[in-house]
Design a protein around this motif. Sequence first.
Motif, PDB file in Angstrom:
ATOM      1  N   ASP A 166      -8.732   1.121  -4.075  1.00 30.11           N
ATOM      2  CA  ASP A 166      -8.722   1.828  -2.928  1.00 30.11           C
ATOM      3  C   ASP A 166      -8.922   0.900  -1.759  1.00 30.11           C
ATOM      4  O   ASP A 166      -9.035  -0.168  -1.700  1.00 30.11           O
ATOM      5  CB  ASP A 166      -9.804   2.835  -2.951  1.00 30.11           C
ATOM      6  CG  ASP A 166     -11.198   2.501  -2.861  1.00 30.11           C
ATOM      7  OD1 ASP A 166     -11.215   1.419  -2.850  1.00 30.11           O
ATOM      8  OD2 ASP A 166     -12.055   3.131  -3.255  1.00 30.11           O
ATOM      9  N   TYR A 200      -1.730  -1.791  -4.110  1.00 30.23           N
ATOM     10  CA  TYR A 200      -1.098  -2.436  -5.296  1.00 30.23           C
ATOM     11  C   TYR A 200      -0.917  -4.033  -5.329  1.00 30.23           C
ATOM     12  O   TYR A 200      -0.065  -4.341  -4.708  1.00 30.23           O
ATOM     13  CB  TYR A 200       0.355  -1.882  -5.702  1.00 30.23           C
ATOM     14  CG  TYR A 200      -0.021   0.034  -5.725  1.00 30.23           C
ATOM     15  CD1 TYR A 200       0.095   0.351  -6.843  1.00 30.23           C
ATOM     16  CD2 TYR A 200      -0.266   0.517  -4.561  1.00 30.23           C
ATOM     17  CE1 TYR A 200      -0.011   1.770  -7.085  1.00 30.23           C
ATOM     18  CE2 TYR A 200      -0.283   2.089  -4.785  1.00 30.23           C
ATOM     19  CZ  TYR A 200      -0.347   2.674  -6.000  1.00 30.23           C
ATOM     20  OH  TYR A 200      -0.295   4.139  -6.200  1.00 30.23           O
ATOM     21  N   ARG A 202      -1.474   6.594   0.735  1.00 32.31           N
ATOM     22  CA  ARG A 202      -3.010   7.023   0.844  1.00 32.31           C
ATOM     23  C   ARG A 202      -3.817   5.811   0.855  1.00 32.31           C
ATOM     24  O   ARG A 202      -4.821   5.781   0.718  1.00 32.31           O
ATOM     25  CB  ARG A 202      -3.317   7.819  -0.581  1.00 32.31           C
ATOM     26  CG  ARG A 202      -2.744   9.119  -0.674  1.00 32.31           C
ATOM     27  CD  ARG A 202      -2.992   9.806  -1.998  1.00 32.31           C
ATOM     28  NE  ARG A 202      -4.068   9.519  -2.632  1.00 32.31           N
ATOM     29  CZ  ARG A 202      -4.622  10.122  -3.928  1.00 32.31           C
ATOM     30  NH1 ARG A 202      -3.849  10.258  -4.682  1.00 32.31           N
ATOM     31  NH2 ARG A 202      -6.152   9.886  -4.203  1.00 32.31           N
ATOM     32  N   LEU A 259      -9.193   0.978  -9.205  1.00 29.99           N
ATOM     33  CA  LEU A 259      -8.640   2.365  -9.509  1.00 29.99           C
ATOM     34  C   LEU A 259      -8.056   2.481 -10.707  1.00 29.99           C
ATOM     35  O   LEU A 259      -8.176   3.277 -11.835  1.00 29.99           O
ATOM     36  CB  LEU A 259      -7.790   2.980  -8.549  1.00 29.99           C
ATOM     37  CG  LEU A 259      -8.371   2.929  -7.209  1.00 29.99           C
ATOM     38  CD1 LEU A 259      -7.470   3.827  -6.024  1.00 29.99           C
ATOM     39  CD2 LEU A 259      -9.396   4.177  -7.101  1.00 29.99           C
ATOM     40  N   ARG A 268      -3.814   3.155  -0.904  1.00 32.47           N
ATOM     41  CA  ARG A 268      -4.155   2.495  -1.941  1.00 32.47           C
ATOM     42  C   ARG A 268      -3.396   1.028  -2.224  1.00 32.47           C
ATOM     43  O   ARG A 268      -2.197   0.947  -1.708  1.00 32.47           O
ATOM     44  CB  ARG A 268      -3.840   3.414  -3.328  1.00 32.47           C
ATOM     45  CG  ARG A 268      -4.703   4.855  -3.453  1.00 32.47           C
ATOM     46  CD  ARG A 268      -4.330   5.666  -4.520  1.00 32.47           C
ATOM     47  NE  ARG A 268      -2.863   6.035  -4.492  1.00 32.47           N
ATOM     48  CZ  ARG A 268      -2.299   7.054  -5.098  1.00 32.47           C
ATOM     49  NH1 ARG A 268      -3.116   7.596  -6.168  1.00 32.47           N
ATOM     50  NH2 ARG A 268      -1.154   7.390  -4.961  1.00 32.47           N
ATOM     51  N   THR A 303       0.810  -1.061   0.075  1.00 32.43           N
ATOM     52  CA  THR A 303      -0.069  -0.115  -0.011  1.00 32.43           C
ATOM     53  C   THR A 303       0.944   0.986  -0.039  1.00 32.43           C
ATOM     54  O   THR A 303       1.948   1.226   0.447  1.00 32.43           O
ATOM     55  CB  THR A 303      -0.811   0.095   1.205  1.00 32.43           C
ATOM     56  OG1 THR A 303      -0.229   0.070   2.384  1.00 32.43           O
ATOM     57  CG2 THR A 303      -1.848  -1.330   1.353  1.00 32.43           C
ATOM     58  N   VAL A 314      -4.520  -1.784  -9.143  1.00 33.05           N
ATOM     59  CA  VAL A 314      -4.655  -0.867  -8.218  1.00 33.05           C
ATOM     60  C   VAL A 314      -6.049  -0.660  -7.522  1.00 33.05           C
ATOM     61  O   VAL A 314      -6.916  -0.344  -8.128  1.00 33.05           O
ATOM     62  CB  VAL A 314      -4.026   0.522  -8.318  1.00 33.05           C
ATOM     63  CG1 VAL A 314      -3.770   1.610  -7.131  1.00 33.05           C
ATOM     64  CG2 VAL A 314      -2.653   0.475  -9.060  1.00 33.05           C
TER      65      VAL A 314
END
Length: 320
Positions: A50, A37, A33, A56, A35, A30, A48
């Motif tokens: 959230d 991966y 933020r 995303l 997010r 991560t 990706v």
Amino acid sequence: MKENTAFEVIEGWEKLPEGWSFVEVAGVATDSRDRVYVFNRGEHPMIVFDADGNFLDAWGEGLFTNAHGIYIGPDDRIFAADNFDHTVRIFSTDGTLLKTLGEKDQPSDTGFVPGQTPVQYGGEPFNRVTNVALDSAGSLYVADGYGNARVHKFTADGEHLFSWGEPGTGPGEFRLPHAIAIDEDDRVIVADRENSRIQVFSPKGEYLTEWTGISRPDDIFIDNDAGIMHIAELGGWAAGSDIPPHVPPASVCLVDLDGALISRFGSGDPAQPGNFFAPHGIWADSKGDLYVAEVIVSYARNRGLTLLDCAALQKFARIR
């Protein structure tokens, strides 16, 4: 037991686009933020999401030969180890390639011949590289792995400084350095997988200690604030295998920064949510929630096992 070391699985967390598949998830990390991966071996190597599992972005198509390890630094640079082409690529969060370490398709000389001859001696970077970590100054440490038996240290700019390690079972020797992490004191923590141990080194590569009681560690994530190390254990459990019953099953274990066991979970029926078959990557986000990646197809095929219907990626919410 330390507080906040229990988890509950969130079933169906990720929302892949229709028709997409991970195939296998080699690693997960991560960014600042939160997010997520997902470094995988499907058609879209970097997917990706959230923190709620909403899709995303995706990138890396046609670039990687065999996704293996991922690390995201404090500046959100993404380090991706490609096992088969012997490189570590560094990206921005949108997938822009910033730098490549190693020469594509040019393995170093270690006497290793895939499927024929094991590693005979330590070599230069890289031969079947496995994973990456940064220290507090931004220096880069690379575990080099299936075709080598070494850890390599680089400057923050990617200049190779030195390496250490040889094949073997003694202190400072490795049988598949599969993952690497750096703790708050800049100690270098190496998952020496086929020796079923964690080895600890100084930033100069000096052997300090080792922790046993770990079953084939595949990946490590350290939460320095909580003083907890999360370890993905490949273990030896698999339905129909000939592995003796005393070999621990696949699981995730939590240890403190002195290597003392805190807890272990996920060693039940791997077809059931919350358990594991072949955990390969592990990461925790800023809230302490945990992501565990698995390489189910490869592990089953390599051991001649029946492929189980297991999740390639699971998210665990930390119970507070």
